[in-house]
Design a protein around this motif. Sequence first.
Motif, PDB file in Angstrom:
ATOM      1  N   SER A   1      -8.347   0.776  -5.706  1.00 54.11           N
ATOM      2  CA  SER A   1      -6.685   1.046  -6.565  1.00 54.11           C
ATOM      3  C   SER A   1      -6.199   0.075  -6.644  1.00 54.11           C
ATOM      4  CB  SER A   1      -6.076   2.028  -6.136  1.00 54.11           C
ATOM      5  OG  SER A   1      -5.358   2.246  -6.889  1.00 54.11           O
ATOM      6  N   VAL A   2      -6.112  -0.864  -5.458  1.00 51.12           N
ATOM      7  CA  VAL A   2      -5.244  -1.469  -5.754  1.00 51.12           C
ATOM      8  C   VAL A   2      -5.931  -3.013  -6.226  1.00 51.12           C
ATOM      9  CG1 VAL A   2      -4.006  -3.409  -3.646  1.00 51.12           C
ATOM     10  CG2 VAL A   2      -3.779  -0.962  -3.468  1.00 51.12           C
TER      11      VAL A   2
ATOM     12  N   TYR B   1      -5.260   7.944 -10.151  1.00 56.77           N
ATOM     13  CA  TYR B   1      -4.250   7.391  -9.134  1.00 56.77           C
ATOM     14  C   TYR B   1      -3.518   8.737  -9.296  1.00 56.77           C
ATOM     15  CZ  TYR B   1       0.248   4.271  -7.304  1.00 56.77           C
ATOM     16  OH  TYR B   1       0.840   4.007  -7.110  1.00 56.77           O
TER      17      TYR B   1
ATOM     18  N   ILE C   1      -7.785   3.695  -1.532  1.00 54.92           N
ATOM     19  CA  ILE C   1      -7.186   2.423  -1.820  1.00 54.92           C
ATOM     20  C   ILE C   1      -7.137   1.425  -2.047  1.00 54.92           C
ATOM     21  CG2 ILE C   1      -5.209   1.806  -0.296  1.00 54.92           C
ATOM     22  CD1 ILE C   1      -5.097   3.806   1.524  1.00 54.92           C
TER      23      ILE C   1
ATOM     24  N   ARG D   1      -5.084  11.955  -7.372  1.00 58.07           N
ATOM     25  CA  ARG D   1      -5.216  11.399  -6.405  1.00 58.07           C
ATOM     26  C   ARG D   1      -3.966  12.206  -5.786  1.00 58.07           C
ATOM     27  NH1 ARG D   1      -5.790   5.432  -5.628  1.00 58.07           N
ATOM     28  NH2 ARG D   1      -5.441   6.374  -2.660  1.00 58.07           N
TER      29      ARG D   1
ATOM     30  N   LEU E   1       0.045   5.054   4.034  1.00 57.04           N
ATOM     31  CA  LEU E   1      -1.208   5.900   3.927  1.00 57.04           C
ATOM     32  C   LEU E   1      -1.934   5.315   4.759  1.00 57.04           C
ATOM     33  CD1 LEU E   1      -0.930   5.225   0.109  1.00 57.04           C
ATOM     34  CD2 LEU E   1      -0.438   6.803   0.972  1.00 57.04           C
TER      35      LEU E   1
ATOM     36  N   LEU F   1       3.156   7.859  -5.650  1.00 61.28           N
ATOM     37  CA  LEU F   1       1.772   8.429  -5.027  1.00 61.28           C
ATOM     38  C   LEU F   1       2.557   8.981  -3.458  1.00 61.28           C
ATOM     39  CD1 LEU F   1      -1.614   8.526  -6.121  1.00 61.28           C
ATOM     40  CD2 LEU F   1      -0.739   6.605  -4.392  1.00 61.28           C
TER      41      LEU F   1
ATOM     42  N   THR G   1       1.420  -0.977  -0.063  1.00 60.02           N
ATOM     43  CA  THR G   1      -0.031  -0.079  -0.247  1.00 60.02           C
ATOM     44  C   THR G   1       0.680   0.809   0.273  1.00 60.02           C
ATOM     45  OG1 THR G   1      -0.426  -0.559   2.126  1.00 60.02           O
ATOM     46  CG2 THR G   1      -2.100  -0.938   1.142  1.00 60.02           C
TER      47      THR G   1
HETATM   48  N1  URA Z   1      -1.186   0.832  -4.613  1.00 60.46           N
HETATM   49  C1  URA Z   1      -2.255   1.333  -5.607  1.00 60.46           C
HETATM   50  O1  URA Z   1      -2.335   1.022  -6.346  1.00 60.46           O
HETATM   51  N2  URA Z   1      -3.275   2.092  -5.101  1.00 60.46           N
HETATM   52  C2  URA Z   1      -3.003   3.253  -4.122  1.00 60.46           C
HETATM   53  O2  URA Z   1      -3.789   3.907  -3.704  1.00 60.46           O
HETATM   54  C3  URA Z   1      -1.872   3.050  -2.310  1.00 60.46           C
HETATM   55  C4  URA Z   1      -1.234   2.286  -3.468  1.00 60.46           C
END
Ligand code: URA
Length: 430
Positions: A190-191, A172, A187, A175, A214, A122, A92
């Motif tokens: 997204s992941v 992404y 998060i 953000r 995060l 990020l 993450t």
């Molecule tokens: N990794 C991701 O792919 N997305 C996120 O929001 C945070 C970590």
Amino acid sequence: MNRLDAPTVIRTKRDGNRLSDDAIDWVIDAYTHGHVANEQMSALLMAVFLRGMDYGEIARWTVAMIASGDQFDFSDLRRDGRALRTVDKHSTGGVGDKITLPLVSVIAACGGAVPQASGRGLGHTGGTLDKLEAIAGFTASLTNAQVRQQLSEVGAVIFAAGRLAPADAKLYALRDITATVESLPLIASSVMSKKIAEGAGALVLDVKVGSGALMRSEARSRDLAETMVALGAQHGLPTCAVLTDMNRPLGAAVGNALEVAEALEVLDGGGPADVVELTVSLAREMLELAGIDGVEPEQTLRDGTAMDRFRALVAAQGGDLSVPLPVGKYSETVTATRGGTMGDIDAMAVGLAVWRLGAGRSRPGEAVQAGAGLRIHRRPGSPVAAGDSLFTLYTDTPERFPGAIAELDAGFAVADTPPADRPLIIDRIT
Ligand code: URA
């Protein structure tokens, strides 16, 4: 005319109400195709950040992001006539987290195959693609056919998600520059959208906890881990999560090229103990989840087979490890004003310092400095004498030093007593 429109969707979430499945499907699709503007999506992201989403909304948002692009299927992948077991890990996001580089190589050396769709930096956290692109010639833009071929020939491939969950790529980047990164629903979706679309047979999540993560609190990180494990299960993807400490940076090098150099040390059988410990622990989880037994991940770091896989991965993606890694043109060293013991080094302070040195972005698509970063000379608990070098900072743009040093200064102290020990692996969630 469509009965949905961006202001209505934004207002619904702004006022703390649930988004319907239709609204989520529409807004993700319309944003992906450019029919919802960045400023409208920014407002919606901030509303989600402030108001949150329930599990049903997160699950639908994830499905809509998966539906925005292609999905891989590696179930028919073979090497020497035998089915290849695919497994991936995703973190993450942390500070100094270069684990992917040795880890995918270890798994490939153990006979598994890792198809890793990776991201860029990020916020204050680094991104695997930015790190690998510090290697001369390396490219992460691969066609679907190249990903498949490299996976079966090398056993590992690290690529930009491209046609996998393209909605995530746009969100992404947005953000990253709208202060909407640290949101559990954003998060998790997204992941998991990338990882489900990626088609690996199993997934291990490294969910960071602490100042540089995060999600700072253990309770929020646990919540995030449980949500992602549930999303994996819902899509038939065996997923487990490991909660790991991110109060301190991982290893002694933070910044794109510096982290590649440290990963090479680990692949060479050395490197900092915490980077080795996390690599080996996550490798064990991945091998177990993929059903690969009878192999010892640590051995592949000692005998050079993991290094061979890393070299093969880099070469297959156009990289040239014989070209020296870039180093920032200017450096400054922070020295100790007193003697004692190095106290805790705050991961967030280090992440922000490195971002200020030019390793991350503050505008969309901005180029990052491959050689910007920081070396930690005294890790927490090390003895320090007055005048000792504590950190060396690197950048191509020296006007960045004062801002970076101010961030760093707030994040460490030389003390009389050593800091408390912190376990690196906090818990495992299945
Ligand atoms: N990794 C991701 O792919 N997305 C996120 O929001 C945070 C970590």
